[in-house]
Motif scaffolding. Sequence first.
Motif, mmCIF file in Angstrom:
data_model
loop_
_atom_site.group_PDB
_atom_site.id
_atom_site.type_symbol
_atom_site.label_atom_id
_atom_site.label_comp_id
_atom_site.label_asym_id
_atom_site.label_seq_id
_atom_site.Cartn_x
_atom_site.Cartn_y
_atom_site.Cartn_z
ATOM 1 N N PRO A 21 0.522 2.875 -13.634
ATOM 2 C CA PRO A 21 1.624 3.521 -14.228
ATOM 3 C C PRO A 21 2.968 3.317 -13.665
ATOM 4 C CG PRO A 21 0.174 5.033 -13.007
ATOM 5 C CD PRO A 21 -0.389 3.975 -12.916
ATOM 6 N N PRO A 22 3.988 3.375 -14.355
ATOM 7 C CA PRO A 22 5.258 3.248 -13.767
ATOM 8 C C PRO A 22 5.555 4.345 -12.584
ATOM 9 C CG PRO A 22 5.544 2.983 -16.087
ATOM 10 C CD PRO A 22 4.086 3.563 -15.726
ATOM 11 N N PRO A 23 6.488 3.858 -11.556
ATOM 12 C CA PRO A 23 6.858 5.055 -10.769
ATOM 13 C C PRO A 23 7.094 6.491 -11.054
ATOM 14 C CG PRO A 23 7.829 2.952 -10.242
ATOM 15 C CD PRO A 23 7.476 2.875 -11.536
ATOM 16 N N VAL A 24 6.901 7.293 -10.477
ATOM 17 C CA VAL A 24 7.180 8.789 -10.630
ATOM 18 C C VAL A 24 8.831 9.027 -10.569
ATOM 19 C CG1 VAL A 24 7.169 11.342 -10.373
ATOM 20 C CG2 VAL A 24 5.018 9.623 -10.353
ATOM 21 N N ALA A 25 9.359 9.823 -11.449
ATOM 22 C CA ALA A 25 10.848 9.924 -11.424
ATOM 23 C C ALA A 25 11.174 11.563 -11.618
ATOM 24 C CB ALA A 25 11.856 8.971 -12.187
ATOM 25 N N PHE A 26 12.165 11.847 -11.049
ATOM 26 C CA PHE A 26 12.559 13.450 -11.243
ATOM 27 C C PHE A 26 12.705 13.635 -12.687
ATOM 28 C CE2 PHE A 26 13.464 13.515 -6.510
ATOM 29 C CZ PHE A 26 12.709 14.807 -6.305
ATOM 30 N N ALA A 27 13.644 12.835 -13.418
ATOM 31 C CA ALA A 27 13.748 12.922 -14.778
ATOM 32 C C ALA A 27 12.410 12.569 -15.500
ATOM 33 C CB ALA A 27 14.797 11.726 -15.412
ATOM 34 N N PHE A 28 12.156 13.273 -16.522
ATOM 35 C CA PHE A 28 11.097 13.110 -17.409
ATOM 36 C C PHE A 28 11.062 11.913 -18.287
ATOM 37 C CE2 PHE A 28 9.155 17.706 -17.152
ATOM 38 C CZ PHE A 28 9.588 17.636 -15.782
ATOM 39 N N PRO A 29 10.722 10.779 -17.730
ATOM 40 C CA PRO A 29 10.708 9.504 -18.826
ATOM 41 C C PRO A 29 9.399 9.781 -19.685
ATOM 42 C CG PRO A 29 9.710 8.780 -16.700
ATOM 43 C CD PRO A 29 10.300 10.425 -16.560
ATOM 44 N N ARG A 30 9.431 8.685 -20.541
ATOM 45 C CA ARG A 30 8.352 8.793 -21.519
ATOM 46 C C ARG A 30 6.889 8.765 -21.090
ATOM 47 N NH1 ARG A 30 7.619 3.905 -25.959
ATOM 48 N NH2 ARG A 30 5.823 4.653 -27.158
ATOM 49 N N HIS A 31 6.599 8.010 -19.920
ATOM 50 C CA HIS A 31 5.142 8.005 -19.512
ATOM 51 C C HIS A 31 4.669 9.265 -18.941
ATOM 52 C CE1 HIS A 31 7.619 6.369 -16.018
ATOM 53 N NE2 HIS A 31 6.975 7.387 -15.252
ATOM 54 N N THR A 32 5.768 9.994 -18.308
ATOM 55 C CA THR A 32 5.577 11.555 -17.743
ATOM 56 C C THR A 32 5.205 12.233 -19.007
ATOM 57 O OG1 THR A 32 7.015 10.976 -15.668
ATOM 58 C CG2 THR A 32 6.410 13.197 -16.287
ATOM 59 N N SER A 146 -4.657 24.523 -17.164
ATOM 60 C CA SER A 146 -3.923 25.867 -16.412
ATOM 61 C C SER A 146 -2.797 25.278 -15.690
ATOM 62 C CB SER A 146 -4.802 26.594 -15.521
ATOM 63 O OG SER A 146 -5.991 27.065 -16.163
ATOM 64 N N VAL A 147 -2.748 24.309 -14.884
ATOM 65 C CA VAL A 147 -1.571 23.805 -13.967
ATOM 66 C C VAL A 147 -0.548 23.384 -14.751
ATOM 67 C CG1 VAL A 147 -1.110 22.154 -12.129
ATOM 68 C CG2 VAL A 147 -3.248 23.080 -12.186
ATOM 69 N N MET A 148 -0.724 22.432 -15.841
ATOM 70 C CA MET A 148 0.092 22.059 -16.657
ATOM 71 C C MET A 148 1.049 23.308 -17.147
ATOM 72 S SD MET A 148 1.111 18.880 -16.346
ATOM 73 C CE MET A 148 0.568 19.258 -14.515
ATOM 74 N N SER A 149 0.064 24.243 -17.868
ATOM 75 C CA SER A 149 0.914 25.300 -18.459
ATOM 76 C C SER A 149 1.718 26.142 -17.438
ATOM 77 C CB SER A 149 -0.225 26.170 -19.049
ATOM 78 O OG SER A 149 -1.090 25.545 -20.040
ATOM 79 N N PHE A 153 6.772 26.043 -16.579
ATOM 80 C CA PHE A 153 7.684 27.094 -16.477
ATOM 81 C C PHE A 153 7.886 27.405 -14.957
ATOM 82 C CE2 PHE A 153 5.007 27.948 -20.426
ATOM 83 C CZ PHE A 153 6.021 28.019 -21.259
ATOM 84 N N VAL A 154 7.239 27.040 -14.191
ATOM 85 C CA VAL A 154 7.417 27.670 -12.823
ATOM 86 C C VAL A 154 7.986 26.355 -11.780
ATOM 87 C CG1 VAL A 154 6.661 28.669 -10.790
ATOM 88 C CG2 VAL A 154 6.044 29.535 -13.020
ATOM 89 N N LEU A 155 7.102 25.121 -12.078
ATOM 90 C CA LEU A 155 7.085 23.885 -10.980
ATOM 91 C C LEU A 155 8.022 23.070 -11.835
ATOM 92 C CD1 LEU A 155 3.344 24.174 -9.931
ATOM 93 C CD2 LEU A 155 5.530 25.350 -8.833
ATOM 94 N N TRP A 156 8.758 23.154 -12.464
ATOM 95 C CA TRP A 156 9.425 22.001 -13.221
ATOM 96 C C TRP A 156 10.028 20.972 -12.260
ATOM 97 C CZ3 TRP A 156 9.706 21.459 -18.470
ATOM 98 C CH2 TRP A 156 10.704 20.366 -18.918
ATOM 99 N N PRO A 157 10.596 21.139 -11.374
ATOM 100 C CA PRO A 157 11.155 20.061 -10.558
ATOM 101 C C PRO A 157 10.108 19.035 -10.089
ATOM 102 C CG PRO A 157 12.233 22.047 -9.857
ATOM 103 C CD PRO A 157 11.175 22.588 -10.538
ATOM 104 N N VAL A 158 8.939 19.700 -9.687
ATOM 105 C CA VAL A 158 8.021 18.796 -9.022
ATOM 106 C C VAL A 158 6.619 18.294 -10.048
ATOM 107 C CG1 VAL A 158 8.344 19.474 -6.677
ATOM 108 C CG2 VAL A 158 6.695 20.795 -8.066
ATOM 109 N N LEU A 159 7.072 18.793 -11.456
ATOM 110 C CA LEU A 159 6.083 18.527 -12.402
ATOM 111 C C LEU A 159 5.784 17.012 -12.431
ATOM 112 C CD1 LEU A 159 4.252 19.995 -14.254
ATOM 113 C CD2 LEU A 159 6.020 19.904 -16.085
ATOM 114 N N PRO A 160 6.577 16.280 -12.404
ATOM 115 C CA PRO A 160 6.203 14.890 -12.739
ATOM 116 C C PRO A 160 5.247 14.447 -11.581
ATOM 117 C CG PRO A 160 8.554 15.024 -12.827
ATOM 118 C CD PRO A 160 7.883 16.443 -12.385
#
Length: 402
Positions: A21-32, A146-149, A153-160
């Motif tokens: 997969p493409p590299p992870v980015a802070f912004a939420f691209p399509r693949h994330t 559970s983790v994604m839910s 709401f809580v871990l948005w910056p590191v969610l990707p």
Amino acid sequence: MTVSNTAIHSDPDTRTADDQPPPVAFAFPRHTWKEIAYLLTNLLAALIGFVYVSFTIFLGAGLSVTVIGVPFLALALAGARLIGKSERARARALLGVRVDEPSPLNGGRRDEGVFAWVWASLRDPVAWRTVLYCFIRMPWGVVTFSVMSVGLFVLWPVLPYIARGLANADRAMVRGLLSPSDELERRIAELESDRGVVVDTAAADLRRIERDLHDGAQARLVALAMDLGLAKEKLLEDPDAAAVMVEEAHGEIKIALQELRDLARGIHPAVLTDRGLDAALSSIASRCTAPVKVSVELAERPAAAIEGIAYFTVSELLQNVSKHAQARSAAVDVWQSDDRLLIQVSDDGRGGAQLDGGTGLAGLSERLGAVDGLLVLDSPVGGPTTITVEIPWRARTEAQGR
């Protein structure tokens, strides 16, 4: 240089050249977002799979002491195959995971009866690995949902980054449990596909032979029989006219015999059976419009089937030289290298040949691929053209030699 293999290009949003997969980015691209969607739907997919295999497999095992138990278990395993197919499609769409589809159950044959199908289903490794996949996925589906839910709401910056780690675990499970079991499994799938090419080619050859017999020698022999009947009637009344008709019939017989010889040469020439590739290829070369140098260096004769493939391959390639190359000279070289028979046909013509250029090379490449052969084309514009063919080597047995 063109090789008769095609490269498959995939969606750049879902995979790169090495299936990563493409590299992870802070912004939420399509693949994330696709990874997040996959992880959120894991629970529903895992629940459906777990309930299905728990109910059907255990029920089938419990009923195995009865008449309906074993067929029910076979049907349950066939259904598990369908679950595996849907999971591969989901992983392909959302995770960019490309895994080969397993070969059909029992080679796709449906003419061996119910008992053969039931026995093949019970021994199907693809279905049993899917059952294991469904059991493993149930707790994993709870974890990812559970983790994604919480993460939304809580871990948005590191969610990707969290999504990538969990999705990579999913990718590993799909590749490990839902892909074909090994190289043999993938090879079976390829051979099943190639079998259709062989069958179609054989059917086309039979239609060609039937057409040539009907339109050529058969029609000529029917006319010849009628002419001889008329000559018989005129034999007493007009001997001179009868003699002329017999003479014409004699000429027709010669033409019919030549047509039958040509037809037989197109099936399997006698010179190939009696004297081998060297003499047979020299015979083909003599009919080419350009002078052809033939070199056959074989310590022993290959199997009759391999000789036939080599003969008709060279025949088609030299026909292309005559029709398209505008060559002043050509060469045919045949030799053995380990377990492969190699053929190289070259000419000094205008070049620019392509596998899809209308010269029949695409069809020839496809037919060679059906017998695990390979065709490599090197034909720059202006020439020269060199076509190299590899065919699996099989030695001629003593019985074949006689």
